[in-house]
Design a protein around this motif. Structure first.
Motif, PDB file in Angstrom:
ATOM      1  N   HIS A   1     -24.678 -18.128  19.719  1.00 46.99           N
ATOM      2  CA  HIS A   1     -24.113 -16.873  19.225  1.00 46.99           C
ATOM      3  C   HIS A   1     -23.078 -16.264  20.171  1.00 46.99           C
ATOM      4  N   VAL A   2     -22.752 -16.973  21.266  1.00 45.29           N
ATOM      5  CA  VAL A   2     -21.733 -16.450  22.184  1.00 45.29           C
ATOM      6  C   VAL A   2     -20.464 -17.278  22.015  1.00 45.29           C
ATOM      7  N   VAL A   3     -19.363 -16.620  21.662  1.00 47.50           N
ATOM      8  CA  VAL A   3     -18.099 -17.318  21.443  1.00 47.50           C
ATOM      9  C   VAL A   3     -16.994 -16.562  22.180  1.00 47.50           C
ATOM     10  N   ALA A   4     -15.867 -17.234  22.357  1.00 47.05           N
ATOM     11  CA  ALA A   4     -14.781 -16.572  23.078  1.00 47.05           C
ATOM     12  C   ALA A   4     -13.483 -17.326  22.855  1.00 47.05           C
ATOM     13  N   SER A   5     -12.369 -16.620  22.966  1.00 42.31           N
ATOM     14  CA  SER A   5     -11.074 -17.302  22.906  1.00 42.31           C
ATOM     15  C   SER A   5     -10.194 -16.857  24.060  1.00 42.31           C
ATOM     16  N   GLN A   6      -9.435 -17.809  24.600  1.00 41.96           N
ATOM     17  CA  GLN A   6      -8.505 -17.493  25.674  1.00 41.96           C
ATOM     18  C   GLN A   6      -7.342 -16.655  25.142  1.00 41.96           C
ATOM     19  N   PHE A   7      -6.980 -16.903  23.900  1.00 41.39           N
ATOM     20  CA  PHE A   7      -5.878 -16.153  23.301  1.00 41.39           C
ATOM     21  C   PHE A   7      -6.410 -14.874  22.654  1.00 41.39           C
ATOM     22  N   HIS A   8      -5.495 -13.970  22.343  1.00 37.16           N
ATOM     23  CA  HIS A   8      -5.865 -12.725  21.664  1.00 37.16           C
ATOM     24  C   HIS A   8      -5.862 -12.965  20.158  1.00 37.16           C
ATOM     25  N   PRO A   9      -7.022 -12.938  19.497  1.00 35.20           N
ATOM     26  CA  PRO A   9      -7.012 -13.183  18.050  1.00 35.20           C
ATOM     27  C   PRO A   9      -6.199 -12.118  17.316  1.00 35.20           C
ATOM     28  N   GLU A  10      -6.218 -10.890  17.851  1.00 35.65           N
ATOM     29  CA  GLU A  10      -5.529  -9.797  17.166  1.00 35.65           C
ATOM     30  C   GLU A  10      -4.004  -9.886  17.303  1.00 35.65           C
ATOM     31  N   LYS A  11      -3.538 -10.861  18.095  1.00 35.47           N
ATOM     32  CA  LYS A  11      -2.089 -11.063  18.247  1.00 35.47           C
ATOM     33  C   LYS A  11      -1.682 -12.447  17.791  1.00 35.47           C
ATOM     34  N   SER A  12      -2.592 -13.142  17.119  1.00 31.29           N
ATOM     35  CA  SER A  12      -2.340 -14.539  16.795  1.00 31.29           C
ATOM     36  C   SER A  12      -2.215 -14.801  15.302  1.00 31.29           C
ATOM     37  N   GLY A  13      -1.639 -13.828  14.606  1.00 34.13           N
ATOM     38  CA  GLY A  13      -1.335 -14.042  13.197  1.00 34.13           C
ATOM     39  C   GLY A  13      -2.564 -14.343  12.352  1.00 34.13           C
ATOM     40  N   ARG A  14      -2.343 -15.155  11.307  1.00 28.64           N
ATOM     41  CA  ARG A  14      -3.400 -15.418  10.338  1.00 28.64           C
ATOM     42  C   ARG A  14      -4.639 -16.039  10.966  1.00 28.64           C
ATOM     43  N   ALA A  15      -4.441 -17.067  11.794  1.00 31.83           N
ATOM     44  CA  ALA A  15      -5.584 -17.786  12.373  1.00 31.83           C
ATOM     45  C   ALA A  15      -6.463 -16.838  13.184  1.00 31.83           C
ATOM     46  N   GLY A  16      -5.826 -15.951  13.930  1.00 33.08           N
ATOM     47  CA  GLY A  16      -6.573 -15.017  14.764  1.00 33.08           C
ATOM     48  C   GLY A  16      -7.401 -14.054  13.940  1.00 33.08           C
ATOM     49  N   MET A  17      -6.798 -13.548  12.863  1.00 30.60           N
ATOM     50  CA  MET A  17      -7.531 -12.622  12.004  1.00 30.60           C
ATOM     51  C   MET A  17      -8.710 -13.331  11.338  1.00 30.60           C
ATOM     52  N   GLN A  18      -8.509 -14.607  10.996  1.00 30.99           N
ATOM     53  CA  GLN A  18      -9.593 -15.390  10.381  1.00 30.99           C
ATOM     54  C   GLN A  18     -10.773 -15.543  11.360  1.00 30.99           C
ATOM     55  N   LEU A  19     -10.460 -15.755  12.623  1.00 36.05           N
ATOM     56  CA  LEU A  19     -11.523 -15.894  13.625  1.00 36.05           C
ATOM     57  C   LEU A  19     -12.357 -14.621  13.727  1.00 36.05           C
ATOM     58  N   LEU A  20     -11.656 -13.487  13.740  1.00 33.29           N
ATOM     59  CA  LEU A  20     -12.391 -12.214  13.824  1.00 33.29           C
ATOM     60  C   LEU A  20     -13.268 -12.024  12.590  1.00 33.29           C
ATOM     61  N   GLU A  21     -12.711 -12.387  11.446  1.00 35.62           N
ATOM     62  CA  GLU A  21     -13.483 -12.255  10.205  1.00 35.62           C
ATOM     63  C   GLU A  21     -14.716 -13.168  10.239  1.00 35.62           C
ATOM     64  N   ASN A  22     -14.515 -14.403  10.727  1.00 34.04           N
ATOM     65  CA  ASN A  22     -15.633 -15.345  10.812  1.00 34.04           C
ATOM     66  C   ASN A  22     -16.704 -14.851  11.783  1.00 34.04           C
ATOM     67  N   PHE A  23     -16.245 -14.253  12.881  1.00 36.76           N
ATOM     68  CA  PHE A  23     -17.212 -13.718  13.846  1.00 36.76           C
ATOM     69  C   PHE A  23     -18.078 -12.655  13.181  1.00 36.76           C
ATOM     70  N   CYS A  24     -17.430 -11.814  12.378  1.00 37.65           N
ATOM     71  CA  CYS A  24     -18.190 -10.768  11.700  1.00 37.65           C
ATOM     72  C   CYS A  24     -19.173 -11.347  10.699  1.00 37.65           C
ATOM     73  N   ARG A  25     -18.779 -12.445  10.079  1.00 37.92           N
ATOM     74  CA  ARG A  25     -19.691 -13.099   9.139  1.00 37.92           C
ATOM     75  C   ARG A  25     -20.921 -13.649   9.885  1.00 37.92           C
ATOM     76  N   MET A  26     -20.660 -14.250  11.061  1.00 39.66           N
ATOM     77  CA  MET A  26     -21.773 -14.751  11.896  1.00 39.66           C
ATOM     78  C   MET A  26     -22.728 -13.612  12.220  1.00 39.66           C
ATOM     79  N   MET A  27     -22.087 -12.484  12.534  1.00 40.93           N
ATOM     80  CA  MET A  27     -22.832 -11.314  12.986  1.00 40.93           C
ATOM     81  C   MET A  27     -23.699 -10.751  11.858  1.00 40.93           C
ATOM     82  N   CYS A  28     -23.116 -10.685  10.670  1.00 38.22           N
ATOM     83  CA  CYS A  28     -23.836 -10.091   9.540  1.00 38.22           C
ATOM     84  C   CYS A  28     -25.012 -10.962   9.105  1.00 38.22           C
ATOM     85  N   ARG A  29     -24.873 -12.270   9.306  1.00 36.95           N
ATOM     86  CA  ARG A  29     -25.917 -13.196   8.894  1.00 36.95           C
ATOM     87  C   ARG A  29     -27.154 -13.069   9.793  1.00 36.95           C
ATOM     88  N   GLN A  30     -26.917 -12.640  11.048  1.00 36.99           N
ATOM     89  CA  GLN A  30     -28.030 -12.612  12.010  1.00 36.99           C
ATOM     90  C   GLN A  30     -29.001 -11.464  11.734  1.00 36.99           C
TER      91      GLN A  30
END
Lengths: 252, 209
Positions: free
Chosen positions: B180-209
């Protein structure tokens, strides 16, 4: 592999985008946040906003522009113009800018570069240099105050000094080429690239996709910036990027 | 509810706005007592490693983060926030990190294997090589370009934690994770579509727990 960056530049005056030719003859080109969104959709890799407001109100408006851009876009952007103190740097970055660009203020007080880099890291500090070729000395001279004031600095000396003090990137504008649309200033870029180890953004002279190809392949610039050809829709960021990709340049 | 850990060294404005665009509820807190009970946490970070560890300690977040990780609460480290999750960093003299991931943080050498100089920082859009496509965090994320700005990078012998790497004169860890611990070297909030998708996926992981 790292891609080459295409960076539209928006000169903002009192909250509106304007663009001059060789630093004079200013025309209105639109709303900064709207233009920023259009460029994001076209695939801009980054944006630069240069605040050229003369008034205090204009500066305050600029912080609102910074906040709106940071709220709506998921790409990095740099803000420059009138940033004179560490407090100005802090305010700009805390309102959502990723980098600040320092120009005249850094020449006047080079410690500002160090202060900003120590506080936020070099990656946030871009030093913008405006330079013009000087025939008698066969060298480039650094200018400040929107290209109005010549300094004692030669381009290569100042670029090295800026990097030594903590600049993470150099934004190099050729005053000879600015607004001319005859291509980037390759000899000037070459001169800077050969003395600094940080990324260099080429600025001044973009008129066609070929010009971007030249600046990425002949002098290996890391990024290229343009304003008028994008604002006046002579081409789009998307068109330039497609052209470069077809020719094998690494492009996002 | 996401808790954004504010220890004085992050670009909180951009992260907050990205969460707002995704309609994800969040709160920002600069003390543990303000952030108890969240479903997941974001550890942002911009600046130098030793300063960041010092600031985390001053804000009493070190024990808090360890406790939440042990409890199984999802955590996402961004940029310097990712580096802090490793054992130590050589930035400004060796400094201990949180030690949640095995490995150290080293400066890019600036010299490639053929002895040629290359530029530091690693700055700009670089393409990810996804190594663990089966991970929930990487749902709908391809080998896309994301925006990097860093002079130090993680070095680890634990290949299992490398979800994605990017090629910059070596394999640079771009996304790391374990459970449940994840991280990215890049800023997802500055990385266009892919970055926003990562944040969304993280929230999905979070909601499932």
């Amino acid at each position: 592999m790292l891609s080459k960056r295409i960076i539209p530049c928006l000169d903002v005056k009192e909250g509106r985008v304007v663009k001059g030719i060789q630093f004079v003859d200013i025309r209105d080109a639109g709303d900064p946040v709207e233009l920023a969104k259009v460029y994001d959709e076209q695939g801009a890799d980054e944006l630069v906003f240069l605040d050229i407001s003369a008034s205090h109100e204009g500066k305050k408006t600029m912080i609102d522009v910074v906040r709106s851009v940071a709220s709506e876009l998921a790409i990095p952007f740099t803000v420059g113009g009138g940033i004179r103190t560490l407090e100005d740097i802090k305010e700009t970055l805390r309102n959502g800018a990723d980098k600040v660009s320092l120009n005249s203020s850094a020449v006047q007080r080079p410690e500002l570069i160090t202060e900003g880099a120590d506080y936020f890291g070099s990656q946030c500090i871009v030093v913008a240099i405006d330079a013009r070729y000087d025939e008698p000395s066969d060298n480039w001279v650094v200018y400040t105050h929107g290209g109005r004031t010549p300094t004692e600095w030669s381009l290569t000396d100042w670029a090295q000094e800026a990097v030594k003090r903590g600049a993470g990137e150099i934004l190099l504008t050729s005053m000879n080429k600015d607004g001319e649309k005859t291509g980037f200033d390759l000899p000037m870029l070459e001169a800077v690239q050969s003395v600094v180890s940080v990324p260099v953004i080429a600025s001044g002279g973009a008129g066609s996709s070929e010009h971007f190809y030249d600046v990425f392949t002949k002098v290996d610039a890391d990024a290229a910036l343009a304003a008028s050809i994008f604002h006046y829709k002579e081409t789009s960021v998307g068109n330039v990027k497609r052209y470069l990709k077809d020719k094998g340049v690494p492009i996002r | 509810m996401i808790g954004v850990i504010d220890y004085g060294m992050g670009n909180l404005f951009s992260v907050s706005k990205a969460l707002e665009r995704l309609n994800i509820e969040y709160k920002i807190g600069d003390r543990p007592d303000q952030l108890h009970g969240c479903d997941g946490y974001i550890l942002p970070g911009v600046g130098a490693f030793p300063d960041a560890m010092k600031a985390l300690a001053e804000h009493q977040f070190i024990g808090f983060i360890h406790q939440k990780v042990e409890e199984g609460v999802p955590l996402y480290g961004i940029c310097l926030g990712m580096q802090l999750l490793f054992e130590s960093s050589e930035e400004g003299g060796w400094t201990d990190g949180l030690g949640i991931f095995p490995g150290t943080i080293r400066r890019f050498s600036g010299i490639d294997e053929n002895g040629r100089a290359y530029k530091v920082p690693h700055m700009g859009w670089n393409q990810m090589n996804i190594r663990r496509p089966e991970k929930e965090l990487l749902t709908d994320v391809e080998n896309e370009y994301v925006y990097f700005v860093h002079s130090y990078a993680a070095v680890t012998e634990d290949e299992d934690i490398l979800y994605a790497t990017a090629d910059y004169h070596s394999d640079v860890p771009a996304i790391v994770g374990r459970d449940h611990v994840v991280a990215s070297q890049f800023h997802p909030e500055k990385s266009g579509r892919a970055g926003m998708q990562l944040l969304e996926n993280f929230c999905r992981m979070m909601c499932r727990q």
